[in-house]
Design a protein around this motif. Structure first.
Motif, PDB file in Angstrom:
ATOM      1  N   MET A 167       0.826  -1.216   0.000  1.00 43.06           N
ATOM      2  CA  MET A 167       0.000   0.000   0.000  1.00 43.06           C
ATOM      3  C   MET A 167       0.855   1.258   0.000  1.00 43.06           C
ATOM      4  O   MET A 167       0.409   2.305  -0.448  1.00 43.06           O
ATOM      5  N   ASP A 168       2.118   1.151   0.450  1.00 46.14           N
ATOM      6  CA  ASP A 168       2.998   2.324   0.400  1.00 46.14           C
ATOM      7  C   ASP A 168       3.954   2.266  -0.800  1.00 46.14           C
ATOM      8  O   ASP A 168       5.018   2.891  -0.785  1.00 46.14           O
ATOM      9  N   ASP A 169       3.565   1.525  -1.810  1.00 43.90           N
ATOM     10  CA  ASP A 169       4.297   1.492  -3.086  1.00 43.90           C
ATOM     11  C   ASP A 169       4.261   2.898  -3.699  1.00 43.90           C
ATOM     12  O   ASP A 169       3.194   3.518  -3.790  1.00 43.90           O
ATOM     13  N   GLU A 170       5.429   3.379  -4.121  1.00 46.71           N
ATOM     14  CA  GLU A 170       5.502   4.752  -4.647  1.00 46.71           C
ATOM     15  C   GLU A 170       4.623   4.982  -5.868  1.00 46.71           C
ATOM     16  O   GLU A 170       4.248   6.119  -6.162  1.00 46.71           O
ATOM     17  N   ARG A 171       4.294   3.909  -6.581  1.00 48.64           N
ATOM     18  CA  ARG A 171       3.395   4.072  -7.734  1.00 48.64           C
ATOM     19  C   ARG A 171       2.039   4.636  -7.308  1.00 48.64           C
ATOM     20  O   ARG A 171       1.330   5.226  -8.105  1.00 48.64           O
ATOM     21  N   MET A 172       1.671   4.431  -6.029  1.00 52.42           N
ATOM     22  CA  MET A 172       0.375   4.913  -5.551  1.00 52.42           C
ATOM     23  C   MET A 172       0.422   6.365  -5.077  1.00 52.42           C
ATOM     24  O   MET A 172      -0.621   6.977  -4.859  1.00 52.42           O
ATOM     25  N   PHE A 173       1.618   6.920  -4.908  1.00 52.67           N
ATOM     26  CA  PHE A 173       1.720   8.248  -4.293  1.00 52.67           C
ATOM     27  C   PHE A 173       0.974   9.341  -5.066  1.00 52.67           C
ATOM     28  O   PHE A 173       0.262  10.139  -4.463  1.00 52.67           O
ATOM     29  N   PRO A 174       1.129   9.398  -6.406  1.00 51.65           N
ATOM     30  CA  PRO A 174       0.385  10.459  -7.115  1.00 51.65           C
ATOM     31  C   PRO A 174      -1.129  10.320  -6.930  1.00 51.65           C
ATOM     32  O   PRO A 174      -1.846  11.317  -6.845  1.00 51.65           O
ATOM     33  N   PHE A 175      -1.578   9.088  -6.838  1.00 53.06           N
ATOM     34  CA  PHE A 175      -3.009   8.870  -6.640  1.00 53.06           C
ATOM     35  C   PHE A 175      -3.450   9.330  -5.243  1.00 53.06           C
ATOM     36  O   PHE A 175      -4.464  10.020  -5.095  1.00 53.06           O
ATOM     37  N   TYR A 176      -2.667   8.956  -4.225  1.00 54.76           N
ATOM     38  CA  TYR A 176      -3.011   9.399  -2.859  1.00 54.76           C
ATOM     39  C   TYR A 176      -3.046  10.929  -2.790  1.00 54.76           C
ATOM     40  O   TYR A 176      -3.907  11.514  -2.144  1.00 54.76           O
ATOM     41  N   GLU A 177      -2.071  11.540  -3.464  1.00 60.72           N
ATOM     42  CA  GLU A 177      -2.014  13.001  -3.492  1.00 60.72           C
ATOM     43  C   GLU A 177      -3.281  13.560  -4.158  1.00 60.72           C
ATOM     44  O   GLU A 177      -3.908  14.491  -3.659  1.00 60.72           O
ATOM     45  N   ALA A 178      -3.651  12.931  -5.274  1.00 61.88           N
ATOM     46  CA  ALA A 178      -4.799  13.430  -6.060  1.00 61.88           C
ATOM     47  C   ALA A 178      -6.121  13.304  -5.313  1.00 61.88           C
ATOM     48  O   ALA A 178      -7.020  14.126  -5.508  1.00 61.88           O
ATOM     49  N   ILE A 179      -6.267  12.285  -4.481  1.00 60.91           N
ATOM     50  CA  ILE A 179      -7.557  12.139  -3.784  1.00 60.91           C
ATOM     51  C   ILE A 179      -7.564  12.806  -2.406  1.00 60.91           C
ATOM     52  O   ILE A 179      -8.617  12.892  -1.776  1.00 60.91           O
ATOM     53  N   SER A 180      -6.408  13.285  -1.961  1.00 59.92           N
ATOM     54  CA  SER A 180      -6.348  13.959  -0.651  1.00 59.92           C
ATOM     55  C   SER A 180      -7.318  15.134  -0.633  1.00 59.92           C
ATOM     56  O   SER A 180      -7.273  15.991  -1.510  1.00 59.92           O
ATOM     57  N   GLY A 181      -8.182  15.157   0.358  1.00 68.22           N
ATOM     58  CA  GLY A 181      -9.167  16.225   0.474  1.00 68.22           C
ATOM     59  C   GLY A 181     -10.311  16.114  -0.510  1.00 68.22           C
ATOM     60  O   GLY A 181     -11.189  16.975  -0.554  1.00 68.22           O
ATOM     61  N   ARG A 182     -10.307  15.057  -1.342  1.00 65.91           N
ATOM     62  CA  ARG A 182     -11.331  14.907  -2.373  1.00 65.91           C
ATOM     63  C   ARG A 182     -12.199  13.672  -2.138  1.00 65.91           C
ATOM     64  O   ARG A 182     -13.408  13.753  -2.164  1.00 65.91           O
ATOM     65  N   LEU A 183     -11.552  12.536  -1.950  1.00 70.94           N
ATOM     66  CA  LEU A 183     -12.281  11.290  -1.719  1.00 70.94           C
ATOM     67  C   LEU A 183     -11.603  10.499  -0.601  1.00 70.94           C
ATOM     68  O   LEU A 183     -10.372  10.432  -0.556  1.00 70.94           O
ATOM     69  N   PRO A 184     -12.396   9.868   0.270  1.00 67.98           N
ATOM     70  CA  PRO A 184     -11.790   8.980   1.270  1.00 67.98           C
ATOM     71  C   PRO A 184     -11.379   7.661   0.635  1.00 67.98           C
ATOM     72  O   PRO A 184     -11.896   7.284  -0.415  1.00 67.98           O
ATOM     73  N   ILE A 185     -10.435   6.977   1.264  1.00 70.01           N
ATOM     74  CA  ILE A 185     -10.011   5.676   0.752  1.00 70.01           C
ATOM     75  C   ILE A 185     -10.092   4.630   1.858  1.00 70.01           C
ATOM     76  O   ILE A 185      -9.618   4.856   2.980  1.00 70.01           O
ATOM     77  N   LEU A 186     -10.739   3.523   1.540  1.00 67.06           N
ATOM     78  CA  LEU A 186     -10.807   2.379   2.457  1.00 67.06           C
ATOM     79  C   LEU A 186      -9.718   1.397   2.054  1.00 67.06           C
ATOM     80  O   LEU A 186      -9.670   0.962   0.901  1.00 67.06           O
ATOM     81  N   ILE A 187      -8.841   1.078   2.995  1.00 64.93           N
ATOM     82  CA  ILE A 187      -7.722   0.184   2.693  1.00 64.93           C
ATOM     83  C   ILE A 187      -7.813  -1.068   3.566  1.00 64.93           C
ATOM     84  O   ILE A 187      -7.853  -0.962   4.795  1.00 64.93           O
ATOM     85  N   HIS A 188      -7.840  -2.205   2.898  1.00 64.62           N
ATOM     86  CA  HIS A 188      -7.764  -3.456   3.655  1.00 64.62           C
ATOM     87  C   HIS A 188      -6.412  -3.511   4.353  1.00 64.62           C
ATOM     88  O   HIS A 188      -5.384  -3.244   3.740  1.00 64.62           O
ATOM     89  N   CYS A 189      -6.414  -3.878   5.629  1.00 67.83           N
ATOM     90  CA  CYS A 189      -5.157  -3.864   6.386  1.00 67.83           C
ATOM     91  C   CYS A 189      -4.911  -5.149   7.157  1.00 67.83           C
ATOM     92  O   CYS A 189      -5.821  -5.703   7.771  1.00 67.83           O
ATOM     93  N   GLY A 190      -3.644  -5.577   7.148  1.00 73.18           N
ATOM     94  CA  GLY A 190      -3.155  -6.540   8.120  1.00 73.18           C
ATOM     95  C   GLY A 190      -3.517  -7.984   7.879  1.00 73.18           C
ATOM     96  O   GLY A 190      -4.520  -8.472   8.381  1.00 73.18           O
ATOM     97  N   ASP A 191      -2.681  -8.682   7.110  1.00 72.87           N
ATOM     98  CA  ASP A 191      -2.866 -10.114   6.891  1.00 72.87           C
ATOM     99  C   ASP A 191      -1.520 -10.761   7.182  1.00 72.87           C
ATOM    100  O   ASP A 191      -0.528 -10.453   6.522  1.00 72.87           O
ATOM    101  N   TYR A 192      -1.475 -11.637   8.185  1.00 70.16           N
ATOM    102  CA  TYR A 192      -0.183 -12.214   8.609  1.00 70.16           C
ATOM    103  C   TYR A 192       0.523 -12.969   7.484  1.00 70.16           C
ATOM    104  O   TYR A 192       1.724 -13.216   7.549  1.00 70.16           O
ATOM    105  N   ARG A 193      -0.204 -13.313   6.417  1.00 69.85           N
ATOM    106  CA  ARG A 193       0.407 -14.095   5.336  1.00 69.85           C
ATOM    107  C   ARG A 193       1.185 -13.229   4.342  1.00 69.85           C
ATOM    108  O   ARG A 193       1.960 -13.735   3.539  1.00 69.85           O
ATOM    109  N   TYR A 194       0.910 -11.922   4.352  1.00 73.45           N
ATOM    110  CA  TYR A 194       1.532 -11.024   3.363  1.00 73.45           C
ATOM    111  C   TYR A 194       2.078  -9.784   4.041  1.00 73.45           C
ATOM    112  O   TYR A 194       1.683  -9.460   5.147  1.00 73.45           O
ATOM    113  N   LYS A 195       2.940  -9.071   3.318  1.00 67.78           N
ATOM    114  CA  LYS A 195       3.445  -7.807   3.859  1.00 67.78           C
ATOM    115  C   LYS A 195       2.739  -6.597   3.232  1.00 67.78           C
ATOM    116  O   LYS A 195       2.846  -5.490   3.722  1.00 67.78           O
TER     117      LYS A 195
END
Ligand SMILES: [Zn+2]
Length: 260
Positions: free
Chosen positions: A120-148
């Protein structure tokens, strides 16, 4: 009391059965329901839920527009639905799509780093996070012991980097690791949903976590078609929370996030 189910999944009718089974397999959970609009609305009506936020995840960039069309279409058909758009890190020309979904009335974005297989902190997502800041909320699935990919530590990093981004960390910010999530997300500026959590936390720990984080950060959800709506509401109402706390979690926080 008004109830908004903030975390639900639906799939197009022709693939709903297969898609539901695939999710069950991913989580090794027996799926008793099928993720269609029809089933979701029926469960909502039977259980006094007024509205739900629907999500659908794109496993490739190519799927993003068609999934968004599906979500937009279902929201037009069903007054009970608020829709969140799908996104993918390889969908680089996201700005026109963003404009389009906002214009069509979608209320946020959902990503699931584990099934989409990206950090989720892959730099490819940064422009998108920037673009939706203050515009749309984002729901992020979090925390699965099987993956990082969806580790709560990564969510903390996103919150540091994008202070204006409205984030809802799904499943107490850590689906299979709610206590570890607490180390990273306590006193942070993000919401959380309590969906798909009782099976890990039990009622007592869920209540404690809500008290620690504060009810003003929590939204109710069932992760339909994963869990039985009635059982999840029974779990919620068994918690020792004040009416004010319940109101915040069942609808007031959701209304603020959705801007409705
Ligand atoms: Zn989800």
């Amino acid at each position: 009391m008004r109830i908004i189910n903030f975390h639900t999944h639906i799939y197009p009718e022709p693939i709903a059965e297969k898609a539901t089974a695939a999710i069950g397999k991913f989580y090794t959970i027996e799926m008793d329901r099928i993720g269609t609009s029809e089933h979701l609305i029926k469960e909502c009506r039977e259980n006094g839920i007024d509205k739900c936020v629907i999500h659908s995840v794109a496993t490739t960039a190519h799927q993003v527009p068609s999934i968004n069309n599906f979500v937009i279409g279902e929201c037009k058909k069903h007054k009970e639905f608020y829709g969140f758009a799908a996104m993918h890190p390889d969908f680089t020309d996201f700005e026109p799509e963003l404009e389009r979904v906002i214009k069509a009335g979608l209320k946020g974005v959902k990503i699931h780093p584990d099934t989409q297989q990206f950090d989720m902190d892959d730099e490819r997502m940064f422009p998108f996070y920037e673009a939706i800041s203050g515009r749309l909320p984002i729901l992020i699935h979090c925390g699965d012991y099987r993956y990082k990919y969806s580790h709560p530590e990564k969510l903390a990093r996103i919150l540091d980097l994008f202070p204006k981004l409205t984030v809802i960390g799904a499943h107490f910010g850590g689906w299979s690791m709610p206590d570890l999530a607490l180390e990273y997300l306590k006193d942070r500026n993000c919401y959380m949903d309590i969906s798909s959590s009782f099976f890990v936390t039990g009622r007592k720990r869920a209540e404690e976590l809500i008290k620690i984080y504060g009810a003003e950060r929590m939204v109710f959800g069932t992760d339909f078609p994963m869990w039985d709506t009635k059982a999840e509401l029974d779990n919620f109402f068994a918690l020792n929370l004040t009416d004010k706390e319940k109101e915040l979690i069942l609808h007031k926080n959701a209304e603020r996030i959705l801007n409705i």
